[in-house]
Design a protein around this motif. Structure first.
Motif, PDB file in Angstrom:
ATOM      1  N   VAL A   1    -133.789  26.662  25.930  1.00 61.74           N
ATOM      2  CA  VAL A   1    -134.440  27.081  24.802  1.00 61.74           C
ATOM      3  C   VAL A   1    -134.299  25.526  23.627  1.00 61.74           C
ATOM      4  N   ASP A   2    -133.324  25.500  23.947  1.00 63.40           N
ATOM      5  CA  ASP A   2    -133.003  24.224  22.852  1.00 63.40           C
ATOM      6  C   ASP A   2    -134.171  23.257  23.138  1.00 63.40           C
ATOM      7  N   ALA A   3    -134.903  23.035  24.472  1.00 58.25           N
ATOM      8  CA  ALA A   3    -136.085  21.916  23.967  1.00 58.25           C
ATOM      9  C   ALA A   3    -136.832  22.963  23.482  1.00 58.25           C
ATOM     10  N   LEU A   4    -137.520  24.387  23.707  1.00 59.69           N
ATOM     11  CA  LEU A   4    -138.567  24.875  22.864  1.00 59.69           C
ATOM     12  C   LEU A   4    -137.889  24.813  21.135  1.00 59.69           C
ATOM     13  N   ILE A   5    -136.516  24.845  20.911  1.00 56.22           N
ATOM     14  CA  ILE A   5    -136.629  24.814  19.622  1.00 56.22           C
ATOM     15  C   ILE A   5    -136.643  22.921  18.716  1.00 56.22           C
ATOM     16  N   LYS A   6    -136.653  21.914  19.714  1.00 59.49           N
ATOM     17  CA  LYS A   6    -136.856  20.712  18.785  1.00 59.49           C
ATOM     18  C   LYS A   6    -138.027  20.764  19.050  1.00 59.49           C
ATOM     19  N   GLU A   7    -138.951  21.106  20.436  1.00 63.96           N
ATOM     20  CA  GLU A   7    -140.216  20.328  20.217  1.00 63.96           C
ATOM     21  C   GLU A   7    -141.485  21.665  19.582  1.00 63.96           C
ATOM     22  N   TRP A   8    -140.517  22.532  18.666  1.00 63.73           N
ATOM     23  CA  TRP A   8    -141.453  23.154  18.165  1.00 63.73           C
ATOM     24  C   TRP A   8    -140.944  23.464  16.069  1.00 63.73           C
ATOM     25  N   GLN A   9    -139.704  22.569  15.888  1.00 61.98           N
ATOM     26  CA  GLN A   9    -138.807  22.286  14.602  1.00 61.98           C
ATOM     27  C   GLN A   9    -138.593  23.577  14.682  1.00 61.98           C
ATOM     28  N   VAL A  10    -138.248  24.635  14.977  1.00 59.47           N
ATOM     29  CA  VAL A  10    -137.982  25.896  14.615  1.00 59.47           C
ATOM     30  C   VAL A  10    -136.928  26.040  13.417  1.00 59.47           C
ATOM     31  N   ASP A  11    -136.874  26.534  12.408  1.00 62.04           N
ATOM     32  CA  ASP A  11    -135.561  27.716  11.713  1.00 62.04           C
ATOM     33  C   ASP A  11    -134.974  28.679  11.633  1.00 62.04           C
ATOM     34  N   ALA A  12    -135.845  29.809  12.623  1.00 58.73           N
ATOM     35  CA  ALA A  12    -134.827  30.777  12.860  1.00 58.73           C
ATOM     36  C   ALA A  12    -135.643  31.439  14.096  1.00 58.73           C
ATOM     37  N   PHE A  13    -134.749  32.291  14.846  1.00 60.09           N
ATOM     38  CA  PHE A  13    -135.109  33.119  15.718  1.00 60.09           C
ATOM     39  C   PHE A  13    -135.521  34.913  15.081  1.00 60.09           C
ATOM     40  N   VAL A  14    -136.193  35.515  16.342  1.00 61.66           N
ATOM     41  CA  VAL A  14    -137.218  36.680  15.753  1.00 61.66           C
ATOM     42  C   VAL A  14    -136.571  37.439  17.692  1.00 61.66           C
ATOM     43  N   VAL A  15    -136.134  38.485  17.805  1.00 65.89           N
ATOM     44  CA  VAL A  15    -136.237  38.503  18.629  1.00 65.89           C
ATOM     45  C   VAL A  15    -136.145  40.675  18.776  1.00 65.89           C
ATOM     46  N   GLY A  16    -136.750  40.643  19.566  1.00 71.02           N
ATOM     47  CA  GLY A  16    -137.076  42.365  19.734  1.00 71.02           C
ATOM     48  C   GLY A  16    -136.758  43.205  20.020  1.00 71.02           C
ATOM     49  N   LEU A  17    -136.399  43.940  19.343  1.00 67.29           N
ATOM     50  CA  LEU A  17    -134.879  45.235  19.919  1.00 67.29           C
ATOM     51  C   LEU A  17    -135.267  47.280  20.327  1.00 67.29           C
ATOM     52  N   PRO A  18    -135.643  46.396  21.250  1.00 67.13           N
ATOM     53  CA  PRO A  18    -136.459  48.204  22.375  1.00 67.13           C
ATOM     54  C   PRO A  18    -134.973  49.129  22.233  1.00 67.13           C
ATOM     55  N   LEU A  19    -136.126  50.176  20.962  1.00 65.72           N
ATOM     56  CA  LEU A  19    -135.434  51.106  20.473  1.00 65.72           C
ATOM     57  C   LEU A  19    -136.502  52.474  21.785  1.00 65.72           C
ATOM     58  N   ASN A  20    -135.032  53.631  21.762  1.00 68.69           N
ATOM     59  CA  ASN A  20    -136.078  54.965  21.967  1.00 68.69           C
ATOM     60  C   ASN A  20    -137.452  55.071  20.917  1.00 68.69           C
ATOM     61  N   MET A  21    -138.441  56.301  21.105  1.00 71.94           N
ATOM     62  CA  MET A  21    -139.243  56.114  20.575  1.00 71.94           C
ATOM     63  C   MET A  21    -138.899  56.842  18.877  1.00 71.94           C
ATOM     64  N   ASP A  22    -137.977  57.973  19.455  1.00 69.11           N
ATOM     65  CA  ASP A  22    -136.667  58.362  18.197  1.00 69.11           C
ATOM     66  C   ASP A  22    -135.542  57.366  17.498  1.00 69.11           C
ATOM     67  N   GLY A  23    -136.129  56.173  17.901  1.00 66.47           N
ATOM     68  CA  GLY A  23    -135.263  55.523  16.873  1.00 66.47           C
ATOM     69  C   GLY A  23    -133.814  55.114  17.255  1.00 66.47           C
ATOM     70  N   THR A  24    -133.352  55.922  18.504  1.00 65.20           N
ATOM     71  CA  THR A  24    -131.829  55.637  19.050  1.00 65.20           C
ATOM     72  C   THR A  24    -132.113  54.085  20.214  1.00 65.20           C
ATOM     73  N   GLU A  25    -130.646  54.059  19.956  1.00 65.59           N
ATOM     74  CA  GLU A  25    -130.544  52.432  21.038  1.00 65.59           C
ATOM     75  C   GLU A  25    -130.995  53.393  22.516  1.00 65.59           C
ATOM     76  N   GLN A  26    -130.769  52.350  23.493  1.00 62.79           N
ATOM     77  CA  GLN A  26    -131.061  51.796  24.819  1.00 62.79           C
ATOM     78  C   GLN A  26    -130.044  51.164  25.097  1.00 62.79           C
ATOM     79  N   PRO A  27    -129.322  51.359  26.051  1.00 58.02           N
ATOM     80  CA  PRO A  27    -128.491  49.802  26.859  1.00 58.02           C
ATOM     81  C   PRO A  27    -129.253  47.994  26.661  1.00 58.02           C
ATOM     82  N   VAL A  28    -130.826  48.691  26.754  1.00 58.43           N
ATOM     83  CA  VAL A  28    -131.307  46.900  26.975  1.00 58.43           C
ATOM     84  C   VAL A  28    -131.012  46.980  25.099  1.00 58.43           C
ATOM     85  N   THR A  29    -131.213  47.237  24.781  1.00 60.64           N
ATOM     86  CA  THR A  29    -131.315  47.297  22.916  1.00 60.64           C
ATOM     87  C   THR A  29    -130.087  46.342  22.780  1.00 60.64           C
TER      88      THR A  29
END
Length: 149
Positions: free
Chosen positions: A54-82
């Motif tokens: 991950v550190d190597a990718l940050i350096k290679e692409w010179q990133v400023d921030a991260f976005v992590v996908g949030l897996p939700l149920n279709m009704d918007g509720t959370e699940q364990p992987v959320t």
């Protein structure tokens, strides 16, 4: 208006993540241009990637921030992987000191299949690359939601 963190420089270059317990898809993107690119899939052990990769990718692409996908149920509720995805976002922020955002990833699997079909068919894409394309679509969706809000 570009994202900024506590009045610092604008957040332009991002790494996007499609979090999974065994595999984590990674993509990069440039917010101003709205461009994204699937990069790779990292193996995860105990819900964590090899942080050096991950550190190597940050350096290679010179990133400023991260976005992590949030897996939700279709009704918007959370699940364990959320909760695991939220924890992963917090770890990214804690380890690298960059802002980490979460973004709803509902329907991303169906959208990835449609997207890959448009690119020439998802059957040509190795299963191991699928998560990287999911990360790319999460990042695209995040950029689109930021320009409309």
């Amino acid at each position: 208006m570009p994202d900024t963190s506590e009045g610092k420089k604008p957040l332009l270059r991002f790494l996007g993540f499609d979090f999974g317990e065994k595999r984590i898809g990674v993509a990069t993107g440039q917010k101003t241009l709205g461009t994204t690119q699937a990069l790779c899939v990292l193996k995860a052990e105990n819900n964590q990637p090899n942080w050096e990769q991950v550190d190597a990718l940050i350096k290679e692409w010179q990133v400023d921030a991260f976005v992590v996908g949030l897996p939700l149920n279709m009704d918007g509720t959370e699940q364990p992987v959320t909760l695991m995805a939220k924890k992963f976002a917090k770890r990214l922020h804690g380890r690298f000191g960059l802002p980490a955002f979460t973004h709803d990833e509902r329907l991303s699997t169906a959208e990835v299949r449609e997207y890959l079909f448009e690119l020439g068919g998802y059957k040509k894409v190795k299963d191991s690359d699928f998560d990287a394309y999911a990360a790319e679509l999460i990042l695209k969706s995040y950029f689109e939601s930021e320009t409309t809000s």
